[in-house]
Design a protein around this motif. Structure first.
Motif, PDB file in Angstrom:
ATOM      1  N   TYR A  33       5.661 -20.785  44.452  1.00 39.83           N
ATOM      2  CA  TYR A  33       4.699 -21.836  44.757  1.00 39.83           C
ATOM      3  C   TYR A  33       4.458 -22.665  43.500  1.00 39.83           C
ATOM      4  CZ  TYR A  33       3.921 -18.972  48.843  1.00 39.83           C
ATOM      5  OH  TYR A  33       4.120 -18.255  49.988  1.00 39.83           O
ATOM      6  N   PHE A  35       2.028 -25.870  41.723  1.00 41.26           N
ATOM      7  CA  PHE A  35       0.706 -26.488  41.778  1.00 41.26           C
ATOM      8  C   PHE A  35       0.580 -27.545  40.681  1.00 41.26           C
ATOM      9  CE2 PHE A  35      -1.096 -23.080  44.426  1.00 41.26           C
ATOM     10  CZ  PHE A  35      -0.259 -22.023  44.126  1.00 41.26           C
ATOM     11  N   TYR A  37      -2.774 -28.987  38.633  1.00 37.94           N
ATOM     12  CA  TYR A  37      -4.209 -28.893  38.388  1.00 37.94           C
ATOM     13  C   TYR A  37      -4.634 -30.022  37.471  1.00 37.94           C
ATOM     14  CZ  TYR A  37      -4.674 -24.131  40.309  1.00 37.94           C
ATOM     15  OH  TYR A  37      -4.710 -23.029  41.131  1.00 37.94           O
ATOM     16  N   GLN A  39      -7.680 -31.148  34.722  1.00 35.54           N
ATOM     17  CA  GLN A  39      -8.767 -30.641  33.891  1.00 35.54           C
ATOM     18  C   GLN A  39      -9.471 -31.806  33.203  1.00 35.54           C
ATOM     19  OE1 GLN A  39      -7.967 -28.322  30.260  1.00 35.54           O
ATOM     20  NE2 GLN A  39      -9.491 -26.815  30.930  1.00 35.54           N
ATOM     21  N   MET A  45     -11.162 -26.539  36.023  1.00 30.81           N
ATOM     22  CA  MET A  45      -9.803 -26.680  36.552  1.00 30.81           C
ATOM     23  C   MET A  45      -9.893 -27.010  38.041  1.00 30.81           C
ATOM     24  SD  MET A  45      -7.550 -26.189  34.129  1.00 30.81           S
ATOM     25  CE  MET A  45      -6.034 -25.556  34.810  1.00 30.81           C
ATOM     26  N   MET A  89      -6.546 -34.095  31.715  1.00 30.68           N
ATOM     27  CA  MET A  89      -5.314 -33.339  31.460  1.00 30.68           C
ATOM     28  C   MET A  89      -4.794 -32.861  32.809  1.00 30.68           C
ATOM     29  SD  MET A  89      -4.247 -32.913  28.284  1.00 30.68           S
ATOM     30  CE  MET A  89      -3.422 -31.327  28.182  1.00 30.68           C
ATOM     31  N   PHE A  91      -2.014 -30.254  34.578  1.00 26.47           N
ATOM     32  CA  PHE A  91      -1.173 -29.099  34.327  1.00 26.47           C
ATOM     33  C   PHE A  91      -0.349 -28.767  35.561  1.00 26.47           C
ATOM     34  CE2 PHE A  91      -2.820 -27.963  30.278  1.00 26.47           C
ATOM     35  CZ  PHE A  91      -4.171 -28.274  30.290  1.00 26.47           C
ATOM     36  N   ARG A  95       3.919 -20.137  40.493  1.00 27.01           N
ATOM     37  CA  ARG A  95       3.473 -18.802  40.903  1.00 27.01           C
ATOM     38  C   ARG A  95       4.592 -18.095  41.647  1.00 27.01           C
ATOM     39  NH1 ARG A  95      -1.896 -16.973  44.390  1.00 27.01           N
ATOM     40  NH2 ARG A  95      -1.676 -14.757  43.932  1.00 27.01           N
ATOM     41  N   LYS A 103       2.437 -13.434  38.617  1.00 27.79           N
ATOM     42  CA  LYS A 103       1.983 -14.247  37.508  1.00 27.79           C
ATOM     43  C   LYS A 103       1.858 -15.694  37.934  1.00 27.79           C
ATOM     44  CE  LYS A 103       5.478 -12.909  35.044  1.00 27.79           C
ATOM     45  NZ  LYS A 103       6.436 -12.660  33.946  1.00 27.79           N
ATOM     46  N   ILE A 104       0.926 -16.376  37.316  1.00 30.79           N
ATOM     47  CA  ILE A 104       0.796 -17.820  37.469  1.00 30.79           C
ATOM     48  C   ILE A 104       0.924 -18.415  36.078  1.00 30.79           C
ATOM     49  CG2 ILE A 104      -0.635 -19.717  38.278  1.00 30.79           C
ATOM     50  CD1 ILE A 104      -1.992 -17.737  40.185  1.00 30.79           C
ATOM     51  N   ILE A 105       1.993 -19.207  35.880  1.00 32.74           N
ATOM     52  CA  ILE A 105       2.327 -19.745  34.569  1.00 32.74           C
ATOM     53  C   ILE A 105       2.060 -21.249  34.552  1.00 32.74           C
ATOM     54  CG2 ILE A 105       4.148 -20.012  32.852  1.00 32.74           C
ATOM     55  CD1 ILE A 105       3.381 -17.133  33.353  1.00 32.74           C
ATOM     56  N   PHE A 106       1.453 -21.721  33.466  1.00 32.53           N
ATOM     57  CA  PHE A 106       1.120 -23.135  33.331  1.00 32.53           C
ATOM     58  C   PHE A 106       2.006 -23.816  32.283  1.00 32.53           C
ATOM     59  CE2 PHE A 106      -2.858 -23.805  35.681  1.00 32.53           C
ATOM     60  CZ  PHE A 106      -3.184 -22.504  35.998  1.00 32.53           C
ATOM     61  N   GLY A 107       2.214 -25.118  32.463  1.00 35.81           N
ATOM     62  CA  GLY A 107       2.830 -25.931  31.436  1.00 35.81           C
ATOM     63  C   GLY A 107       1.802 -26.324  30.382  1.00 35.81           C
ATOM     64  N   LYS A 108       2.278 -27.060  29.352  1.00 30.82           N
ATOM     65  CA  LYS A 108       1.392 -27.423  28.242  1.00 30.82           C
ATOM     66  C   LYS A 108       0.478 -28.586  28.588  1.00 30.82           C
ATOM     67  CE  LYS A 108       4.254 -25.730  24.476  1.00 30.82           C
ATOM     68  NZ  LYS A 108       4.953 -26.066  23.208  1.00 30.82           N
ATOM     69  N   GLY A 109       0.746 -29.280  29.661  1.00 29.07           N
ATOM     70  CA  GLY A 109      -0.150 -30.334  30.102  1.00 29.07           C
ATOM     71  C   GLY A 109       0.283 -31.727  29.690  1.00 29.07           C
TER      72      GLY A 109
END
Lengths: 116, 114
Positions: A33, A35, A37, A39, A45, A89, A91, A95, A103-109
């Motif tokens: 999945y 996403f 987000y 901020q 978030m 920001m 992001f 997932r 885990k749910i991993i985010f980019g640096k934005g």
């Protein structure tokens, strides 16, 4: 390991114009999945839009839409008719589809500026 | 309905001190996560848990420990604080079975180590 890359640290767009934020990811999974987000300065978030990897149709939410290219592992966000309140920001997040390794991993934005 | 509650909101630690960041949720969510966000940067996953008694390392677990004795609570422990741990820490949770659902975030804890 999965990774999420946002190659644009900052972007600017004129109010009422359209802007596209880039996101690429790396995974060996076939089911996952994605996403976007938002901020704002409040640090809260806020979910903007989501996409299931098994769906070919690109998700849309009002002025927000995505271009999901599964083979290219690309998940860009398009914001139409940009508004001052869109400044924040953004992001991209990935997932895995459940199990123990959830885990749910985010980019640096990407910091988005809206120019009046 | 309080959602995800983090305490404290702010904390200043001296190098070498220890502390526990508290996180509790009242939504009966199985999945819980700890992230850190350095200034102007994205969220990095420290630890996560898919249920009581189960914890796993994320992207940046060194210097931290967690426990998950109940569904509601997921505390994050810093044993020997270092300046590199200066950051904003977010706890988040997610309900079971719906992987498309958004994360529920706490308001964050701003930690400074000097």
């Amino acid at each position: 390991a999965q990774t999420v890359t946002q190659s644009q640290p900052e972007m600017s767009v004129q109010e009422a114009e359209t802007v596209t934020l880039s996101c690429t990811y790396d995974t060996s999974e076939s089911d996952y999945y994605l996403f976007w987000y938002k901020q704002p300065p409040s640090r809260q978030m806020i979910l903007v839009i989501r996409q299931e990897a098994y769906k070919q149709q690109n998700a849309t939410e009002n002025r927000f839409s995505v271009n999901f290219q599964k083979a290219a592992k690309s998940f860009s966000l398009k914001i139409s008719d940009s508004q001052l309140g869109d400044a924040a920001m953004y992001f991209c997040a990935y997932r895995t589809a459940g199990g123990r390794d959830d885990k749910i991993i985010f980019g640096k934005g990407t910091r988005l500026h809206i120019l009046p | 309905n309080a959602g995800v509650t983090q305490t404290p909101k702010f904390r200043i630690l001296k190098i070498g001190q220890s502390m526990t960041l508290q996180c509790t949720q009242d939504m009966n969510h199985n999945y819980m996560y700890w992230y850190r966000q350095d200034p102007g940067m994205g969220l990095k996953l420290i630890y996560y848990s898919v249920g009581a008694g189960i914890t796993d390392k994320g992207e940046v677990p060194n210097g931290y420990n967690v426990s998950r004795s109940t569904t509601e609570d997921f505390p994050l422990r810093l044993e020997l604080a270092a300046p590199s741990q200066t950051s904003v820490y977010f706890c988040a949770s997610n309900p079971p079975g719906n992987y498309n659902s958004p994360l529920h975030f706490g308001n964050g804890t701003r930690l400074t180590v000097t």
